[in-house]
Every structure is written in structure tokens, then in C-alpha cells.
Scaffold this motif. Structure first.
Motif, PDB file in Angstrom:
ATOM      1  N   UNK A 247     -41.712  45.381  30.025  1.00 12.34           N
ATOM      2  CA  UNK A 247     -40.865  45.901  28.953  1.00 12.34           C
ATOM      3  C   UNK A 247     -39.599  45.558  29.240  1.00 12.34           C
ATOM      4  N   UNK A 248     -38.909  45.688  30.494  1.00  9.09           N
ATOM      5  CA  UNK A 248     -37.550  44.821  30.538  1.00  9.09           C
ATOM      6  C   UNK A 248     -37.391  43.564  30.096  1.00  9.09           C
ATOM      7  N   UNK A 249     -38.417  42.914  30.247  1.00  8.90           N
ATOM      8  CA  UNK A 249     -38.354  41.378  30.024  1.00  8.90           C
ATOM      9  C   UNK A 249     -38.395  41.305  28.250  1.00  8.90           C
ATOM     10  N   UNK A 250     -38.942  42.210  27.623  1.00  8.07           N
ATOM     11  CA  UNK A 250     -38.871  42.139  26.104  1.00  8.07           C
ATOM     12  C   UNK A 250     -37.554  42.632  25.755  1.00  8.07           C
ATOM     13  N   UNK A 251     -36.934  43.718  26.240  1.00  9.05           N
ATOM     14  CA  UNK A 251     -35.877  44.147  26.013  1.00  9.05           C
ATOM     15  C   UNK A 251     -34.484  43.214  26.533  1.00  9.05           C
ATOM     16  N   UNK A 252     -34.984  42.313  27.500  1.00 10.43           N
ATOM     17  CA  UNK A 252     -33.722  41.176  27.914  1.00 10.43           C
ATOM     18  C   UNK A 252     -33.760  40.465  26.482  1.00 10.43           C
ATOM     19  N   UNK A 253     -34.965  39.881  25.993  1.00  7.27           N
ATOM     20  CA  UNK A 253     -35.147  39.111  25.242  1.00  7.27           C
ATOM     21  C   UNK A 253     -34.445  39.206  23.655  1.00  7.27           C
ATOM     22  N   UNK A 254     -34.688  40.708  23.486  1.00  2.78           N
ATOM     23  CA  UNK A 254     -33.949  41.042  22.506  1.00  2.78           C
ATOM     24  C   UNK A 254     -32.489  41.349  22.452  1.00  2.78           C
ATOM     25  N   UNK A 255     -31.979  41.596  23.513  1.00  4.34           N
ATOM     26  CA  UNK A 255     -30.383  41.355  23.779  1.00  4.34           C
ATOM     27  C   UNK A 255     -30.110  40.015  23.499  1.00  4.34           C
ATOM     28  N   UNK A 256     -30.750  38.970  24.163  1.00  3.84           N
ATOM     29  CA  UNK A 256     -30.516  37.492  24.071  1.00  3.84           C
ATOM     30  C   UNK A 256     -30.528  37.081  22.464  1.00  3.84           C
ATOM     31  N   UNK A 257     -31.372  37.491  21.721  1.00  2.00           N
ATOM     32  CA  UNK A 257     -31.476  37.394  20.455  1.00  2.00           C
ATOM     33  C   UNK A 257     -30.329  37.822  19.872  1.00  2.00           C
ATOM     34  N   UNK A 258     -29.688  39.122  19.818  1.00  2.00           N
ATOM     35  CA  UNK A 258     -28.638  39.885  19.392  1.00  2.00           C
ATOM     36  C   UNK A 258     -27.505  38.932  19.642  1.00  2.00           C
ATOM     37  N   UNK A 259     -27.235  38.658  20.947  1.00  2.36           N
ATOM     38  CA  UNK A 259     -26.118  37.655  21.296  1.00  2.36           C
ATOM     39  C   UNK A 259     -26.125  36.319  20.530  1.00  2.36           C
ATOM     40  N   UNK A 260     -27.234  35.875  20.303  1.00  2.00           N
ATOM     41  CA  UNK A 260     -27.272  34.657  19.507  1.00  2.00           C
ATOM     42  C   UNK A 260     -26.947  34.847  18.219  1.00  2.00           C
ATOM     43  N   UNK A 261     -27.429  35.715  17.767  1.00  2.00           N
ATOM     44  CA  UNK A 261     -26.927  35.948  16.300  1.00  2.00           C
ATOM     45  C   UNK A 261     -25.314  36.563  16.139  1.00  2.00           C
ATOM     46  N   UNK A 262     -24.641  36.913  17.257  1.00  2.00           N
ATOM     47  CA  UNK A 262     -23.481  37.425  17.086  1.00  2.00           C
ATOM     48  C   UNK A 262     -22.664  35.852  17.237  1.00  2.00           C
ATOM     49  N   UNK A 263     -23.156  34.812  17.892  1.00  2.00           N
ATOM     50  CA  UNK A 263     -22.547  33.600  18.045  1.00  2.00           C
ATOM     51  C   UNK A 263     -22.681  32.410  17.204  1.00  2.00           C
ATOM     52  N   UNK A 264     -23.925  32.650  16.441  1.00  2.00           N
ATOM     53  CA  UNK A 264     -24.341  31.708  15.447  1.00  2.00           C
ATOM     54  C   UNK A 264     -24.331  32.057  14.029  1.00  2.00           C
ATOM     55  N   UNK A 265     -23.677  30.984  13.319  1.00  2.00           N
ATOM     56  CA  UNK A 265     -23.181  31.434  11.873  1.00  2.00           C
ATOM     57  C   UNK A 265     -24.426  31.312  10.897  1.00  2.00           C
ATOM     58  N   UNK A 266     -25.555  30.581  11.347  1.00  2.00           N
ATOM     59  CA  UNK A 266     -26.577  30.466  10.481  1.00  2.00           C
ATOM     60  C   UNK A 266     -27.610  31.745  10.755  1.00  2.00           C
ATOM     61  N   UNK A 267     -27.385  32.419  11.740  1.00  2.00           N
ATOM     62  CA  UNK A 267     -28.394  33.582  11.995  1.00  2.00           C
ATOM     63  C   UNK A 267     -28.382  34.553  10.637  1.00  2.00           C
ATOM     64  N   UNK A 268     -29.411  35.013  10.159  1.00  2.00           N
ATOM     65  CA  UNK A 268     -29.315  35.656   8.883  1.00  2.00           C
ATOM     66  C   UNK A 268     -28.529  36.972   9.014  1.00  2.00           C
ATOM     67  N   UNK A 269     -28.261  37.565  10.250  1.00  2.00           N
ATOM     68  CA  UNK A 269     -27.974  38.649  10.678  1.00  2.00           C
ATOM     69  C   UNK A 269     -26.417  38.488  11.365  1.00  2.00           C
ATOM     70  N   UNK A 270     -25.742  37.267  11.029  1.00  2.00           N
ATOM     71  CA  UNK A 270     -24.604  36.961  11.666  1.00  2.00           C
ATOM     72  C   UNK A 270     -23.555  37.858  11.102  1.00  2.00           C
ATOM     73  N   UNK A 271     -22.460  38.265  12.024  1.00  2.00           N
ATOM     74  CA  UNK A 271     -21.411  39.318  11.366  1.00  2.00           C
ATOM     75  C   UNK A 271     -22.021  40.676  11.441  1.00  2.00           C
ATOM     76  N   UNK A 272     -23.272  41.060  11.729  1.00  2.00           N
ATOM     77  CA  UNK A 272     -23.746  42.320  11.744  1.00  2.00           C
ATOM     78  C   UNK A 272     -23.798  42.698  13.058  1.00  2.00           C
ATOM     79  N   UNK A 273     -24.310  44.034  13.485  1.00  2.00           N
ATOM     80  CA  UNK A 273     -24.638  44.311  14.839  1.00  2.00           C
ATOM     81  C   UNK A 273     -26.223  44.302  14.916  1.00  2.00           C
ATOM     82  N   UNK A 274     -26.784  43.145  15.139  1.00  2.00           N
ATOM     83  CA  UNK A 274     -28.220  43.039  15.212  1.00  2.00           C
ATOM     84  C   UNK A 274     -29.187  43.969  16.012  1.00  2.00           C
ATOM     85  N   UNK A 275     -28.450  44.204  17.254  1.00  2.00           N
ATOM     86  CA  UNK A 275     -29.198  45.181  17.868  1.00  2.00           C
ATOM     87  C   UNK A 275     -29.088  46.553  17.295  1.00  2.00           C
TER      88      UNK A 275
END
Length: 489
Positions: A247-275
Motif C-alpha cells: 500500500x505504501x508503494x502505491x501511496x509513494x507513486x501518488x505523491x510522486x505523481x502529484x509532485x510531477x504535476x506541480x513541476x510540469x506545465x503540461x500536466x492537466x492539474x498543474x497549478x492545482x493541489x493534485x494530491x
């Protein structure tokens, strides 16, 4: 947990060295009329539809205490393209359990230098693919309980269903069903080594195939020249630790995805709190108030979609999908439609292998509640690993004793240093498992971390591909412990 989710796990993407494994589970007819060649107990013939590959069947005992009862293990081989520089055989397994090594050998694109120097040999482990596949009634598979038990009565219903399914599978599959554990696969693999006429083998295993490699090194270490284990299982973990680390591995991937969204302008959720958006959507799904174009999305469905997207990884598409979801009026949680009228049988190997390899037995509803609480504590955002929870729930009601219960890794004398590879953010086989496997055999393994995401490190970047090739070809271990992440677009 939906039937689509349960059955979809058995057909997950099969991984290869260059991420080009054939993703179809359709069995190929093995033999053509010409191209026959004798090799020990293997009779090689050209594989139909593959002029550069040979196929054979190796007869093996179902139970080595009763060697007169046998089954046929299917094998495919692509011979080294430069025989004068041939090193030996490279046995491969794509994981699963349920992945076809035959299909992997026939349909995967391996780096040219490996193809020059090795015979690429894939086999379907016992109970899988074309090696006496374990089958069960389709009608009964389709009647699987749909939700996590909510009380002791529903827990007992799950246990009763699993016992009924197990007996049905045993009836349709015969005595092999009770001997589908990985230790038996390891013995089969060594029999294949002998039939190939090789003193030592090279091995590449991915995901659940790493358990085959680890246990082969434990039992037959002196028969190994080199071994690469990518995306590692950890067979030392008890039930609770297995569930919480998954379960922690899935949670870690979710956090990594959220951080990518924050740093990537092409993410559809960029500028939002994805997590934060994820947490709100999951809460809505728990209330029955989450919709995808008007179709209700359950919490299980949301988590499973995330899990599959992180395995790729397919972050851009997942971000776009999350943005498209809408909340609304809670709907009544109606039972999903059943397709229990289907007749016949179908392959269903995973419970037989997992429940014989892991002493993962939840005994009652109280224990299940404790396990769910532990998962949530370890993974406050993702809540669970859908694949691991399914596997553990599938063993409810099974006999207490597993054929091949958990134990620490002890590599046998004579084995080489084994190369372990793992992505830093892997939702299926978390990096913590690879670290723990390395800790169990620190002087017999080398851990190479791919600093990116997804279920599979080898093939992710030129760095990981080169490290794998240099090790397999020259037994040269990577000088660095890390490979940088590739860009996700």
C-alpha cells in the motif's frame, strides 16, 4: 472489488527488456512440420509463425515424490545470432504469476548484442500458458464477491466462495493444482537447464519472476552464471508487512505523481493541489458521489485506475482523467450486473500460485479490519494496493499451510553477485522490497535504483539498459548505484 478488476489482474501488461513484450495471452500453436532438431530430452521444432525460433515440450513430474505423474512444460528458444561469440542461454520470465515466458521469448525485442551472444529461452511455468494451464469454471469466477466484507457473515461468505472455487479449480486442473508453487517451478527450471545441456544459466526475471530467480539462487546458486532481477518481490514479509508495504508503494507513486504535476506545465492539474484533489475525489467515491461522464466510479475503481496508470507510468493521461471527473448526488450502491451464466472454463492461475507461495491467511473479520487499518496508516492517500489486497483476500479460507511459505533470502554458495534493479517509485513492487532483499544478502547482491517511476527499471533508460547488458555480457557490475529518471511527457 469488481470482477473486471479481479480478472484484469490476470492479464496485466507483460514486461520485457525494451518494454516490447507481446501483451496478448493467446496461445500459439507450437509446432510446424519442419525444422526438427534433437537436444537431450528436448525435441526442437520451428515455432509456427516464427522462422527464427524453435519450440519444444519438456516432460516433467507434477510431484517429485510421484514422478510417474507428468506434465509438459512448453519452451521457446531463439538461438544466438553469432554462434562464434555465444556465451550461453538466457532464461527469461515476465512475472505474473501467469505471464508466458514462451510469448516473451517469441515476441519481445531484445538488444542486438544480447541476441548475438545468448540463446534467449522462455518457458511457461507449470500451470501457466501452454504448460498444463490451471483452469476454473468461468461461471464460478464471475460470481466472485464484489466488495470488501463488511462483517463476519460476509467474511465467511468470502471464505466459502474461495473454498468452492479452489475445489472447482482442482477438479478442472488435476493434481498439478496442488503443486503450482514457485519452488516447484525452480526445480522445473533446473531440469530445463540440464535438458539444454548447460552447466550454468543466465536469468532475467521481472516482477513475480524475481521470486523464481531468488529461489533458484537459493537452491541452485552454483548453476548460475549471471542473474538480473527487475522489480523485486520480497518473500521474507508476513501478511501485515506485505500488505502495508504494498500500500505504501502505491501511496509513494501518488505523491510522486502529484509532485510531477506541480513541476510540469503540461500536466492537466498543474497549478492545482493534485494530491488534495485526489483526496476529495476518493472521499466522494466513498460516498457514492463520483462520476465519469455520468458513470459512477467506486473507490476501488478510482484506486485501481491510479495503480494501473502509475505502473506505466501514464501520468499525463491520468491527470487529464482526474480533471474530468465530477462529483454529484450520491447514488444507491446497487449490486453490479453478474455474468454468471457463462459456461466453460478459463485460465485462473494467480490464487493457486500466490496462496501456495505465501502464508497470507486472514482468519476472521476482526483480523481483516486490523489489516485494513494498517494499510490506511501506511498509505493515507492511496489506502491500499488493489493487486495485493486482491491476492490476500483470494487466500481467505484456504488451508493454513502454504507449500512455499515466506523465508529470508539466503543465496547458495557458488552463485555470482546478483544484479537487482528497481524503480524508485514503483506501485507494484515498491523500492522498499528491493532494499530489503538487498539487506538480506548484502554481499551477494548489487542494487541499481532507477530514480524514475513505473513498474520496471530495465529498459527505462539507456543507463539501465547498459548496466544490464554489461553485467550479462561481461559480469561487470554497475559502478554507480543509481540511474537518472527519464522525462515523462
Amino acid at each position: 472489488m469488481s470482477n473486471a478488476h479481479r480478472r484484469g489482474r490476470a492479464h496485466r501488461r507483460w514486461y520485457a527488456l525494451t518494454a516490447a513484450v507481446c501483451a496478448t495471452a493467446v496461445a500459439l500453436p507450437l509446432y510446424a512440420a519442419q525444422g526438427q532438431e534433437e537436444s537431450s530430452t528436448l525435441t526442437w521444432q520451428q515455432c509456427k509463425g516464427h522462422s527464427d525460433a524453435q519450440c519444444a515440450t519438456l516432460t516433467l513430474p507434477i510431484d517429485r515424490s510421484s514422478p510417474w505423474k507428468t506434465f509438459g512444460m512448453k519452451v521457446a528458444r531463439r538461438k544466438a545470432t553469432n554462434p562464434s561469440k555465444r556465451i550461453g542461454v538466457l532464461l527469461i520470465n515476465p512475472g505474473g504469476p501467469g505471464g508466458s515466458g514462451v510469448n516473451m521469448a517469441l515476441n519481445s525485442k531484445f538488444p542486438a548484442e544480447l541476441r548475438e551472444r545468448f540463446d534467449i529461452v522462455g518457458f511457461d511455468p507449470r500451470g501457466t500458458g501452454q504448460s498444463h494451464p490451471l483452469t476454473c469454471s468461468t461461471k464460478l469466477i464471475n460470481k466472485a464477491p464484489q466488495e470488501l466484507p463488511r462483517n463476519q457473515a460476509e467474511f465467511e461468505q468470502l471464505a466459502s466462495y474461495n473454498r468452492t472455487l479452489r475445489q472447482d479449480c482442482r477438479k478442472h486442473s488435476g493434481p498439478l493444482f496442488d503443486h503450482a508453487d514457485t519452488l516447484n517451478v525452480v526445480r522445473d527450471m533446473d531440469a530445463l537447464r540440464a535438458a539444454l545441456g548447460e552447466k550454468k544459466i543466465n536469468f532475467f526475471g521481472h516482477s513475480y519472476g524475481t521470486l523464481i530467480g531468488q529461489q533458484y539462487a537459493q537452491k541452485y546458486g552454483r548453476h548460475v552464471r549471471s542473474m538480473v532481477l527487475d522489480s523485486n518481490m520480497d518473500h521474507s514479509l508476513g501478511t501485515t508487512k506485505l500488505a502495508t508495504t504494498a500500500a505504501a508503494a502505491v501511496d509513494d507513486s501518488l505523491t510522486a505523481f502529484s509532485q510531477w504535476c506541480s513541476a510540469t506545465s503540461t500536466c492537466a492539474l498543474h497549478g492545482q493541489d493534485a494530491l488534495g484533489r485526489w483526496d476529495r475525489l476518493l472521499a466522494a467515491a466513498n460516498r457514492g458521489a463520483l462520476y465519469d461522464s455520468g458513470t459512477p466510479i467506486s473507490a476501488d475503481g478510482l484506486i485501481s485506475h491510479a495503480y494501473d496508470s502509475f505502473s506505466g507510468p501514464e501520468w499525463p493521461a491520468f491527470a487529464t482523467w482526474l480533471k474530468s471527473l465530477r462529483t454529484g448526488t450520491p447514488h444507491r450502491q446497487a449490486d453490479p450486473p453478474r455474468t454468471g451464466s457463462a459456461s466453460g472454463t478459463e485460465p485462473h492461475v494467480r490464487p493457486a500460485v500466490f496462496c501456495q507461495d505465501w502464508q497470507a491467511r486472514v482468519r476472521n473479520y476482526q483480523d481483516l479490519q486490523a489489516l485494513v487499518r494498517a494499510e490506511k496508516a501506511a498509505a493515507p492517500h492511496a489506502r491500499t494496493s488493489p493487486e495485493m489486497r486482491e491476492a490476500i483476500l483470494g487466500c481467505v479460507g484456504w488451508p493454513e499451510k502454504a507449500n512455499n511459505p515466506q523465508r529470508p533470502l539466503h543465496i547458495a554458495p557458488g552463485a555470482p553477485t546478483i544484479l537487482l534493479t528497481n524503480a524508485r517509485h514503483d506501485p507494484a513492487t515498491g523500492h522498499a522490497w528491493a532494499r530489503n532483499v538487498h539487506r538480506q544478502a548484502p554481499h551477494r547482491t548489487r542494487l541499481l535504483t532507477y530514480e524514475g517511476s513505473g513498474h520496471g527499471a530495465v529498459g527505462a533508460t539507456p543507463c539501465t539498459i547498459n548496466a544490464m547488458q554489461q553485467y550479462l555480457l561481461h559480469l561487470t557490475l554497475p559502478p554507480k548505484a543509481n540511474c537518472p529518471a527519464a522525462d515523462i511527457n
